[in-house]
Design an enzyme around this catalytic site. Structure first.
Site, PDB file in Angstrom:
ATOM      1  N   GLY A 186     -19.640 -15.755   0.246  1.00  8.67           N
ATOM      2  CA  GLY A 186     -20.230 -14.583   0.889  1.00  8.67           C
ATOM      3  C   GLY A 186     -21.719 -14.543   0.617  1.00  8.67           C
ATOM      4  CD  GLN A 224     -26.335 -12.530  -2.507  1.00  8.18           C
ATOM      5  OE1 GLN A 224     -25.485 -12.466  -1.609  1.00  8.18           O
ATOM      6  NE2 GLN A 224     -26.115 -13.187  -3.627  1.00  8.18           N
ATOM      7  CB  CYS A 250     -23.306 -13.153  -8.040  1.00  7.49           C
ATOM      8  SG  CYS A 250     -24.483 -12.459  -6.859  1.00  7.49           S
ATOM      9  CG  LEU A 251     -24.180 -17.760  -3.872  1.00  7.23           C
ATOM     10  CD1 LEU A 251     -24.356 -17.824  -2.361  1.00  7.23           C
ATOM     11  CD2 LEU A 251     -23.913 -19.142  -4.448  1.00  7.23           C
ATOM     12  CG  HIS A 301     -19.594  -9.715  -5.007  1.00  8.50           C
ATOM     13  ND1 HIS A 301     -19.593 -10.192  -6.294  1.00  8.50           N
ATOM     14  CD2 HIS A 301     -20.722 -10.242  -4.431  1.00  8.50           C
ATOM     15  CE1 HIS A 301     -20.667 -10.940  -6.481  1.00  8.50           C
ATOM     16  NE2 HIS A 301     -21.360 -11.002  -5.366  1.00  8.50           N
ATOM     17  CD  GLU A 302     -20.960 -10.937  -0.568  1.00  7.51           C
ATOM     18  OE1 GLU A 302     -22.170 -10.704  -0.709  1.00  7.51           O
ATOM     19  OE2 GLU A 302     -20.410 -11.910  -1.097  1.00  7.51           O
ATOM     20  CG  HIS A 326     -25.195  -8.369  -3.205  1.00  2.00           C
ATOM     21  ND1 HIS A 326     -26.044  -8.705  -4.234  1.00  2.00           N
ATOM     22  CD2 HIS A 326     -24.175  -9.272  -3.263  1.00  2.00           C
ATOM     23  CE1 HIS A 326     -25.557  -9.756  -4.895  1.00  2.00           C
ATOM     24  NE2 HIS A 326     -24.407 -10.116  -4.321  1.00  2.00           N
TER      25      HIS A 326
HETATM   26  O1  GNR Z   1     -19.591 -17.321  -3.908  1.00  2.00           O
HETATM   27  C1  GNR Z   1     -19.206 -16.250  -4.378  1.00  2.00           C
HETATM   28  N1  GNR Z   1     -18.011 -16.208  -5.019  1.00  2.00           N
HETATM   29  C2  GNR Z   1     -17.374 -15.036  -5.408  1.00  2.00           C
HETATM   30  C3  GNR Z   1     -16.281 -15.130  -6.259  1.00  2.00           C
HETATM   31  C4  GNR Z   1     -15.605 -13.986  -6.661  1.00  2.00           C
HETATM   32  C5  GNR Z   1     -16.023 -12.758  -6.218  1.00  2.00           C
HETATM   33  C6  GNR Z   1     -17.125 -12.640  -5.385  1.00  2.00           C
HETATM   34  C7  GNR Z   1     -17.795 -13.771  -4.976  1.00  2.00           C
HETATM   35  S1  GNR Z   1     -19.140 -13.617  -3.895  1.00  2.00           S
HETATM   36  C8  GNR Z   1     -20.061 -15.054  -4.300  1.00  2.00           C
HETATM   37  C9  GNR Z   1     -21.248 -15.236  -3.353  1.00  2.00           C
HETATM   38  C10 GNR Z   1     -22.217 -14.095  -3.548  1.00  2.00           C
HETATM   39  O2  GNR Z   1     -22.975 -14.000  -4.469  1.00  2.00           O
HETATM   40  N2  GNR Z   1     -22.193 -13.138  -2.664  1.00  2.00           N
HETATM   41  O3  GNR Z   1     -22.989 -12.065  -2.795  1.00  2.00           O
HETATM   42 NI    NI Z   2     -23.268 -11.838  -4.933  1.00  3.61          NI
END
Ligand code: GNR
Ligand code: NI
Length: 177
Positions: free
Chosen positions: A46, A51, A98-99, A140-141, A144
């Site tokens: 995601g 980001q 998270c990236l 999670h997204e 952000h």
């Molecule tokens: O790549 C991602 N893996 C992930 C694993 C578990 C819960 C959420 C994520 S999102 C993350 C990519 C990212 O940072 N999205 O904002």
């Molecule tokens: Ni993230």
């Protein structure tokens, strides 16, 4: 197509509250293409627009689930101006990454099921029930979009441990590179 640089902690721009998308135009389509390319290039499931430094309420998600040993077919989903409706009281824990906090993982608990409403690239509204990794990833997204990272859900001690490990990794990489 362009791969955009991904902001990482402690970049203050990651704390921005993103603004709703009002114009569903060609510029939006280009940004979404670039976000999708960037997500795949970084091997993420995601990505939120902030980001890549764009404070707009846009997400791309592709869980890339495939049977063992097979490569996932690309099927990017786009969520514009997303909302969460009736989150479950039941929580589910997931080891999140998270990236923007590269290569660090920690357990986060969130509502196990949600109903989501969002607009697509043409501005059309959709609703869908979600569970499992999709529910986790969308939440999670959406964090952000409010300037919140998964580490903000951890205790202070755990958050500091994660950030310490990240800095240690960066130092080691810095020497090796
Ligand atoms: O790549 C991602 N893996 C992930 C694993 C578990 C819960 C959420 C994520 S999102 C993350 C990519 C990212 O940072 N999205 O904002
Ligand atoms: Ni993230």
């Amino acid at each position: 197509m362009s791969i955009l640089p991904i902001l990482e902690v402690p970049d203050a721009r990651l704390k921005t509250v993103s603004v709703p998308v009002k114009e569903f135009d060609a510029e939006l389509k280009t940004l979404i293409e670039d976000m999708t390319d960037t997500m795949y290039d970084a091997h993420g499931i995601g990505l939120a627009a902030i980001q890549v430094g764009v404070p707009k309420r846009i997400l791309v998600i592709d869980l890339q689930e495939a049977p063992e040993g097979e490569e996932a077919e690309k099927n990017p989903r786009v969520f514009i101006n997303p909302e969460i409706l009736d989150p479950s009281e039941e929580l589910a824990g997931y080891k999140e990454g998270c990236l923007s906090v590269p290569e660090q993982y920690a357990d986060v608990e969130r509502p196990a099921t949600i109903r989501a409403r969002w607009q697509d690239i043409d501005g059309k509204t959709h609703e869908e029930n979600m569970d499992g990794l999709m529910a986790t990833c969308l939440q999670h997204e959406m964090d952000h979009l409010e300037g919140i990272l998964f580490i903000d859900h951890l205790s202070r001690l755990k958050r500091q441990m994660v950030l310490k490990k990240l800095n240690k990794m960066r130092k080691e990489r810095g020497v090796a590179a």
